[in-house]
Design an enzyme around this catalytic site. Structure first.
Site, PDB file in Angstrom:
ATOM      1  N   ARG A   1      -5.028   9.705   4.379  1.00  0.00           N
ATOM      2  CA  ARG A   1      -4.474   8.611   5.377  1.00  0.00           C
ATOM      3  C   ARG A   1      -3.440   8.881   6.341  1.00  0.00           C
ATOM      4  O   ARG A   1      -3.283   8.812   7.711  1.00  0.00           O
ATOM      5  CB  ARG A   1      -3.391   8.169   4.222  1.00  0.00           C
TER       6      ARG A   1
ATOM      7  N   LYS B   1      -5.448  -7.112  -3.084  1.00  0.00           N
ATOM      8  CA  LYS B   1      -4.630  -5.760  -3.860  1.00  0.00           C
ATOM      9  C   LYS B   1      -5.329  -6.202  -5.302  1.00  0.00           C
ATOM     10  O   LYS B   1      -5.389  -7.338  -5.377  1.00  0.00           O
ATOM     11  CB  LYS B   1      -3.238  -6.540  -3.659  1.00  0.00           C
TER      12      LYS B   1
ATOM     13  N   SER C   1      -7.000  -1.795  -2.267  1.00  0.00           N
ATOM     14  CA  SER C   1      -5.826  -1.629  -1.783  1.00  0.00           C
ATOM     15  C   SER C   1      -5.475  -2.126  -4.064  1.00  0.00           C
ATOM     16  O   SER C   1      -5.477  -3.096  -4.345  1.00  0.00           O
ATOM     17  CB  SER C   1      -4.410  -1.944  -1.893  1.00  0.00           C
TER      18      SER C   1
ATOM     19  N   GLU D   1     -10.882   7.471   4.771  1.00  0.00           N
ATOM     20  CA  GLU D   1     -11.784   8.066   3.059  1.00  0.00           C
ATOM     21  C   GLU D   1     -12.357   9.223   3.579  1.00  0.00           C
ATOM     22  O   GLU D   1     -12.793  10.017   4.939  1.00  0.00           O
ATOM     23  CB  GLU D   1     -13.291   7.195   3.783  1.00  0.00           C
TER      24      GLU D   1
ATOM     25  N   SER E   1       0.876  -1.282  -0.168  1.00  0.00           N
ATOM     26  CA  SER E   1      -0.063   0.398   0.230  1.00  0.00           C
ATOM     27  C   SER E   1       1.008   1.326  -0.377  1.00  0.00           C
ATOM     28  O   SER E   1       1.606   1.288   1.167  1.00  0.00           O
ATOM     29  CB  SER E   1      -0.798  -0.151   0.686  1.00  0.00           C
TER      30      SER E   1
END
Length: 362
Positions: free
Chosen positions: A320, A160, A230, A293, A83
């Site tokens: 993040r 992923k 991700s 988010e 990530s």
């Protein structure tokens, strides 16, 4: 009697995307057995966008190191979930998930880990119901691999997933297909969204017939409480890791999850910590994984924020950093796995959190 298994989780700090010295040292000391590695999750210090090649650089470096200990086929079977984006004070690190033989005597469920790799996703299927279905099938396979019988015992599903590049779009169009978008950045969100809905379908939170393709990436009233997805340029399939609890696994590790209603909703996370007996001598933190988010309203509990209006920095990067700070303050470390972009992963503006703890000083 089914073979007892034990999960091990190793959190290793990194000095850069290519730094495998910690992994190499752990293997050399016998702390990690390469043959038991199921997956490696990591936070790398790129921008987390389409052109973030720190993810691929990290995967390449990990594979080169592991190739010194494992045959090529075994190296390729490991799920590598990198990530990108360590904004704020998020600290780059990797989480090595290992499966070993367990002890036959136990009196409680323990952390169970499952893994699955799907076939390559055709570019024209990205962000569409075909991707939802592929992801759901992959999650079911990972649950079977973990030996988890009750879907309620699944606490986190990390995927992923691929994204679109100009070359992949051109390849689809050359074969007479159209893609869901020609915007490669938007394709990341669509891929995350479809993969998350696949988790919801696999866990029985939603059913496939109830999802209209037009809702993917748009209708945020549809979501999974345990999905974390991700997207990256470094793969074309889905690499899936399931974390849950099972009595067929032994060992001191346990996992629980929470759902944040918004970016500062720490009460559910505290409740999960209490269930794991964190914060005292009964257990210690091993890993925290979360989704971040910015939400679509442009407000947080009535107050305006500018994450969606900043043309210089992506909203996912803002989220993040912000959520990373909130959670780091809660658990006392910035070495946590916070992934941006939570389409259909928790409610709009919020997101799922998973906590892995070591119980009773084990």
């Amino acid at each position: 009697m089914a073979l007892m298994r034990e999960a091990k989780v190793h959190r290793i700090a990194t000095q850069g995307p290519d730094d495998v010295s910690g992994l190499a040292a752990a293997i050399a000391s016998g702390a990690i057995s390469p043959a038991g590695i199921l997956a490696i999750l990591g936070k790398t210090e790129g921008n987390g966008c389409v052109n973030d090649f720190t993810r691929a650089f990290s995967v390449q470096s990990l594979k080169i190191e592991l190739a010194r200990h494992l045959p090529t086929a075994a190296v390729e079977e490991i799920a590598y979930v990198m990530s990108g984006g360590t904004e704020g004070a998020l600290s780059p690190h990797i989480l090595v998930l290992e499966r070993t033989a367990g002890h036959p005597v136990h009196d409680r469920p323990s952390l169970a880990i499952g893994r699955a790799l799907t076939p390559a996703l055709p570019p024209e299927d990205l962000g569409r119901l075909a991707q939802v279905q592929m992801a759901a099938e992959g999650v079911r396979a990972a649950i079977r691999d973990a030996g988890i019988d009750d879907l309620g015992d699944v606490h986190f599903v990390q995927i992923k997933c691929p994204l679109l590049t100009s070359e992949r779009i051109q390849r689809a169009e050359a074969e007479g297909y159209s893609t869901a978008t020609r915007d490669t950045l938007k394709s990341m969100g669509l891929s995350r969204a479809a993969s998350a809905l696949g988790v919801a379908v696999a866990l029985g939170e939603l059913s496939l017939p109830d999802i209209d393709e037009a809702q993917i990436g748009r209708d945020m009233s549809l979501w999974s409480s345990r999905a974390s997805t991700s997207a990256g340029v470094e793969l074309e399939n889905h690499e899936i890791v399931v974390l849950g609890m099972s009595r067929s696994w032994s060992g001191p590790l346990a996992v629980d999850h929470a759902v944040m209603a918004d970016a500062i909703d720490v009460a559910p996370v505290k409740a999960a910590m209490d269930r794991l007996a964190l914060g005292g001598e009964a257990a210690s933190l091993v890993a925290l994984l979360a989704k971040a988010e910015p939400g679509t309203s442009g407000r947080l509990r009535g107050s305006r924020h500018t994450m969606l209006d900043d043309s210089d920095i992506s909203a996912t990067r803002h989220a993040r950093a912000f959520v990373g700070g909130v959670l780091a303050g809660l658990v006392g470390t910035a070495e946590i796995f916070v992934s941006g972009g939570a389409e259909h992963q928790g409610p709009d503006g919020g997101g799922p959190v998973a906590i892995i703890a070591r119980r009773n000083g084990g």
